[in-house]
Design a protein around this motif. Structure first.
Motif, PDB file in Angstrom:
ATOM      1  N   ARG A  40       0.961  -1.245  -0.172  1.00 12.66           N
ATOM      2  CA  ARG A  40      -0.046   0.041  -0.092  1.00 12.66           C
ATOM      3  C   ARG A  40       0.854   1.114   0.056  1.00 12.66           C
ATOM      4  O   ARG A  40       0.524   2.087  -0.675  1.00 12.66           O
ATOM      5  N   ARG A  41       1.959   1.161   0.818  1.00 18.93           N
ATOM      6  CA  ARG A  41       2.888   2.465   0.738  1.00 18.93           C
ATOM      7  C   ARG A  41       3.550   2.713  -0.853  1.00 18.93           C
ATOM      8  O   ARG A  41       3.840   3.695  -1.126  1.00 18.93           O
ATOM      9  N   GLU A  42       3.855   1.289  -1.538  1.00 18.08           N
ATOM     10  CA  GLU A  42       4.293   1.550  -2.883  1.00 18.08           C
ATOM     11  C   GLU A  42       3.187   2.108  -3.929  1.00 18.08           C
ATOM     12  O   GLU A  42       3.460   3.176  -4.779  1.00 18.08           O
ATOM     13  N   ILE A  43       2.084   1.688  -3.730  1.00 18.72           N
ATOM     14  CA  ILE A  43       0.910   2.573  -4.393  1.00 18.72           C
ATOM     15  C   ILE A  43       0.775   3.833  -4.296  1.00 18.72           C
ATOM     16  O   ILE A  43       0.742   4.772  -5.142  1.00 18.72           O
ATOM     17  N   ALA A  44       0.960   4.159  -2.682  1.00 15.50           N
ATOM     18  CA  ALA A  44       0.993   5.530  -2.361  1.00 15.50           C
ATOM     19  C   ALA A  44       1.937   6.645  -3.131  1.00 15.50           C
ATOM     20  O   ALA A  44       2.078   7.483  -3.753  1.00 15.50           O
ATOM     21  N   ARG A  45       3.345   5.819  -3.320  1.00 17.73           N
ATOM     22  CA  ARG A  45       4.478   6.274  -3.650  1.00 17.73           C
ATOM     23  C   ARG A  45       4.365   6.526  -5.225  1.00 17.73           C
ATOM     24  O   ARG A  45       4.658   7.627  -5.827  1.00 17.73           O
ATOM     25  N   MET A  46       3.655   5.535  -5.722  1.00 15.24           N
ATOM     26  CA  MET A  46       3.603   5.540  -7.435  1.00 15.24           C
ATOM     27  C   MET A  46       2.466   6.610  -7.606  1.00 15.24           C
ATOM     28  O   MET A  46       2.494   7.258  -8.755  1.00 15.24           O
TER      29      MET A  46
END
Length: 393
Positions: A40-46
């Motif tokens: 979920r953190r990766e989705i936010a970063r992307m």
């Protein structure tokens, strides 16, 4: 997106690759959001990367809206970035799962979004989601390049393309006999989504890599291999059989037993190696073998000379005719032309598989006027024409 119209051609293509890379990474993270704590953190970063590319007030501005957008063609996110590229039709997610388009086309435009070893997602993201093709190839063969002869390099690469999956012991034995070496590219256990009922797997009849299994459907994730089937029945021996999805009746690939453990453990090359080495290698070896069969008539052919300086060197000594070629298999002619401009090929003739078609050949010829662009079948015709010329002498 009017502000993007002021970008140079190189900047436009780079922004497009960044957007595609961020979309693919976010899409993959979405598929494993329940298993991977950092997803979920990766989705936010992307989401932040996409917002930066699109500009203020444009494009998805929350993780939820980004995931929703990934279920539609990317051109909806940034129309101007895709005005000269069919990659705008790429849909990353299909019913919450990665689409086959990601493997067939999205992998071509991957760039490193965070370099210098500071990308925290590399711990769990698959290499194909953050590593571009040239990097995959360099890393895969790094172990054997140092100290390996040209013959050993060719034998190793040939083995990987022809044997991308199989039993662990069998692969080791065949590799030792064929390549005469100990070091090979990395093989991993066949993933669960490429195994039927935990017992069987099927090699794609074109690339031999394990096909994706979705309930009672089986398909190669590279759509142009035209390998899509239904599981239709169990034979008398308990081995499941396939039926072509288009209703054709040619013989289908046989199911192979899946072994989770032991010396015959079922293994395959990683997805990145399959996509960037095996798929292109299939066309390279197909052409090599077609031309090798013409050797009795006076053809000389070398595969990956100079440790893959280019793909094929073809000679007809009787007429002093020679052709150096690079085989390229890209969905996007624009992306391929861009890469060849940034890194000019050693060979001046670019060859594409017949399934890419005359339209892509003509588009590439227009984009790359200093190079010759041919289909695989046209190379074979050219060599045969040269042999006929030699016969008239």
């Amino acid at each position: 997106m009017e502000s993007r119209m002021t970008l140079s051609s190189d900047d436009l293509q780079y922004h497009r690759r960044v957007l595609i890379s961020a979309a693919v990474r976010a899409g993959y993270a979405h598929t494993c959001r329940y298993e991977e704590p950092a997803a979920r953190r990766e989705i936010a970063r992307m989401t932040g990367v996409v917002m930066s590319v699109c500009g203020p007030g444009r494009g998805p501005n929350t993780p939820t809206t980004l995931i929703e957008a990934l279920h539609h063609p990317l051109a909806r996110i940034a129309p101007s970035l895709f005005s000269d590229s069919h990659m705008g039709s790429l849909t990353v997610l299909d019913a919450g799962e990665l689409s086959d388009d990601v493997y067939a086309e999205g992998c071509e435009d991957i760039v490193e979004l965070l370099s210098g070893g500071v990308d925290p997602a590399r711990r769990w993201l698959p290499t194909w989601a953050w590593m571009h093709g040239e990097m995959v190839e360099r890393e895969a063969f790094q172990l054997i390049n140092e100290g390996a002869s040209e013959q050993e390099y060719t034998a190793h690469r040939y083995f990987v393309v022809k044997q991308p999956a199989g039993g662990e012991r069998q692969l080791a034995e065949v590799f030792s006999q064929a390549a005469g070496m100990r070091k090979s590219v990395r093989y991993v256990p066949i993933p669960a989504d490429q195994v039927f009922r935990g017992k069987w797997w099927w090699p794609c009849p074109v690339c031999q890599w394990p096909m994706h299994v979705d309930g009672g459907e089986v398909r190669c994730r590279f759509p142009l291999h035209n390998a899509a089937y239904f599981v239709r029945a169990d034979s008398a021996k308990g081995r499941p059989l396939l039926q072509r999805r288009d209703g054709g009746v040619p013989r289908q690939p046989a199911a192979r037993p899946f072994h989770r453990e032991g010396p015959n453990r079922s293994m395959c090359v990683e997805t990145a190696v399959w996509r960037h080495i095996v798929i292109s290698g299939v066309s390279e070896i197909y052409l090599f073998e077609r031309l090798e069969a013409l050797q009795p008539r006076g053809v000389e052919v070398e595969l990956w000379p100079g440790k893959d300086r280019y793909d094929l060197l073809i000679r007809v000594p009787a007429t002093s005719w020679e052709l150096r070629i690079d085989v390229k298999d890209y969905a996007s002619a624009v992306s391929l032309a861009d890469r060849l401009r940034r890194k000019p090929p050693a060979a001046r003739t670019i060859v594409i598989p017949d399934y890419r078609g005359e339209a892509q050949r003509d588009e590439l010829a227009e984009l790359l006027p200093n190079l010759t662009v041919l289909l695989v079948s046209e190379v074979v015709k050219a060599v045969k024409a040269e042999l006929r010329k030699a016969g008239r002498r």
